[in-house]
Design an enzyme around this catalytic site. Sequence first.
Site, mmCIF file in Angstrom:
data_model
loop_
_atom_site.group_PDB
_atom_site.id
_atom_site.type_symbol
_atom_site.label_atom_id
_atom_site.label_comp_id
_atom_site.label_asym_id
_atom_site.label_seq_id
_atom_site.Cartn_x
_atom_site.Cartn_y
_atom_site.Cartn_z
ATOM 1 N N ILE A 37 25.801 19.161 -7.088
ATOM 2 C CA ILE A 37 26.167 19.785 -8.363
ATOM 3 C C ILE A 37 26.844 21.146 -8.154
ATOM 4 O O ILE A 37 27.553 21.631 -9.038
ATOM 5 C CB ILE A 37 24.904 19.916 -9.250
ATOM 6 C CG1 ILE A 37 25.250 19.929 -10.718
ATOM 7 C CG2 ILE A 37 24.056 21.117 -8.863
ATOM 8 C CD1 ILE A 37 24.044 19.758 -11.631
ATOM 9 N N ASN A 93 18.482 20.973 5.542
ATOM 10 C CA ASN A 93 17.723 22.215 5.413
ATOM 11 C C ASN A 93 16.238 21.874 5.403
ATOM 12 O O ASN A 93 15.821 20.912 4.753
ATOM 13 C CB ASN A 93 18.107 22.938 4.124
ATOM 14 C CG ASN A 93 19.508 23.496 4.182
ATOM 15 O OD1 ASN A 93 19.974 23.913 5.247
ATOM 16 N ND2 ASN A 93 20.201 23.500 3.059
ATOM 17 N N VAL A 102 15.005 21.598 -2.774
ATOM 18 C CA VAL A 102 14.539 20.308 -3.296
ATOM 19 C C VAL A 102 13.803 19.602 -2.159
ATOM 20 O O VAL A 102 14.395 19.323 -1.109
ATOM 21 C CB VAL A 102 15.706 19.440 -3.803
ATOM 22 C CG1 VAL A 102 15.169 18.114 -4.340
ATOM 23 C CG2 VAL A 102 16.509 20.170 -4.873
ATOM 24 N N HIS A 106 17.163 15.215 2.060
ATOM 25 C CA HIS A 106 18.557 14.911 1.734
ATOM 26 C C HIS A 106 19.453 15.420 2.843
ATOM 27 O O HIS A 106 19.276 16.528 3.336
ATOM 28 C CB HIS A 106 18.970 15.534 0.396
ATOM 29 C CG HIS A 106 18.599 16.975 0.246
ATOM 30 N ND1 HIS A 106 17.323 17.384 -0.055
ATOM 31 C CD2 HIS A 106 19.329 18.106 0.383
ATOM 32 C CE1 HIS A 106 17.285 18.701 -0.126
ATOM 33 N NE2 HIS A 106 18.479 19.171 0.153
ATOM 34 N N HIS A 108 23.003 16.801 3.582
ATOM 35 C CA HIS A 108 24.245 17.318 3.016
ATOM 36 C C HIS A 108 25.390 16.793 3.889
ATOM 37 O O HIS A 108 25.332 16.930 5.114
ATOM 38 C CB HIS A 108 24.290 18.850 3.090
ATOM 39 C CG HIS A 108 23.281 19.567 2.255
ATOM 40 N ND1 HIS A 108 23.593 20.162 1.058
ATOM 41 C CD2 HIS A 108 21.966 19.818 2.462
ATOM 42 C CE1 HIS A 108 22.509 20.748 0.556
ATOM 43 N NE2 HIS A 108 21.512 20.554 1.391
HETATM 44 P P1 5GP Z 1 18.718 22.269 -0.365
HETATM 45 O O1 5GP Z 1 18.972 23.729 -0.601
HETATM 46 O O2 5GP Z 1 17.338 21.856 -0.820
HETATM 47 O O3 5GP Z 1 19.037 21.818 1.030
HETATM 48 O O4 5GP Z 1 19.783 21.510 -1.259
HETATM 49 C C1 5GP Z 1 19.568 21.121 -2.580
HETATM 50 C C2 5GP Z 1 20.939 20.809 -3.130
HETATM 51 O O5 5GP Z 1 20.762 20.093 -4.339
HETATM 52 C C3 5GP Z 1 21.763 22.053 -3.455
HETATM 53 O O6 5GP Z 1 22.971 22.031 -2.697
HETATM 54 C C4 5GP Z 1 22.007 21.955 -4.961
HETATM 55 O O7 5GP Z 1 23.294 22.363 -5.337
HETATM 56 C C5 5GP Z 1 21.778 20.479 -5.236
HETATM 57 N N1 5GP Z 1 21.265 20.200 -6.565
HETATM 58 C C6 5GP Z 1 20.269 20.867 -7.228
HETATM 59 N N2 5GP Z 1 20.029 20.308 -8.411
HETATM 60 C C7 5GP Z 1 20.901 19.247 -8.525
HETATM 61 C C8 5GP Z 1 21.125 18.273 -9.546
HETATM 62 O O8 5GP Z 1 20.484 18.243 -10.602
HETATM 63 N N3 5GP Z 1 22.101 17.360 -9.304
HETATM 64 C C9 5GP Z 1 22.831 17.349 -8.140
HETATM 65 N N4 5GP Z 1 23.763 16.401 -8.018
HETATM 66 N N5 5GP Z 1 22.634 18.247 -7.156
HETATM 67 C C10 5GP Z 1 21.676 19.188 -7.348
#
Ligand code: 5GP
Length: 120
Positions: A37, A93, A102, A106, A108
């Site tokens: 997003i 991460n 989150v 996942h 990236h």
């Molecule tokens: P993290 O920081 O946990 O490695 O990455 C979480 C990712 O999830 C971030 O890059 C953030 O932009 C993405 N993200 C957070 N909320 C949403 C959402 O509701 N939809 C989508 N498609 N991505 C999200």
Amino acid sequence: MADGRPQPDCLFCKIVAGEIPATVVRETETTVAFKDINPQAPVHDLVVPRAHYRNAVELAANAPELAAALLVEAAAVAEAEGVADGGYRVVFNTDAHAGQTVFHVHAHVLGGDFLSTFGS
Ligand code: 5GP
Ligand code: ZN
């Protein structure tokens, strides 16, 4: 031991279940890939297992075949997005200092241009 069951308050479990919308790029029996997003590169997708594991290490320890499937799917996403030839980055991460926000594992997948160095 983690069992992969959906967690009620997990954002990515809700995206997997279709309860929260996302721009889906690819789906397999075990994974879903969708657009981040808040993209940090011209192509920035997230690839998640349908099963809930907290991070890459928990996934690999409890479901190694699924961990492998996630990496194979990250490559398929890069191919589908047209960045496989130029090169791309796959990032997991893990916890606070890495900025994980989150806690559903996942990958990236970032590409589409030269990416900045990282580590600091
Ligand atoms: P993290 O920081 O946990 O490695 O990455 C979480 C990712 O999830 C971030 O890059 C953030 O932009 C993405 N993200 C957070 N909320 C949403 C959402 O509701 N939809 C989508 N498609 N991505 C999200
Ligand atoms: Zn989840």
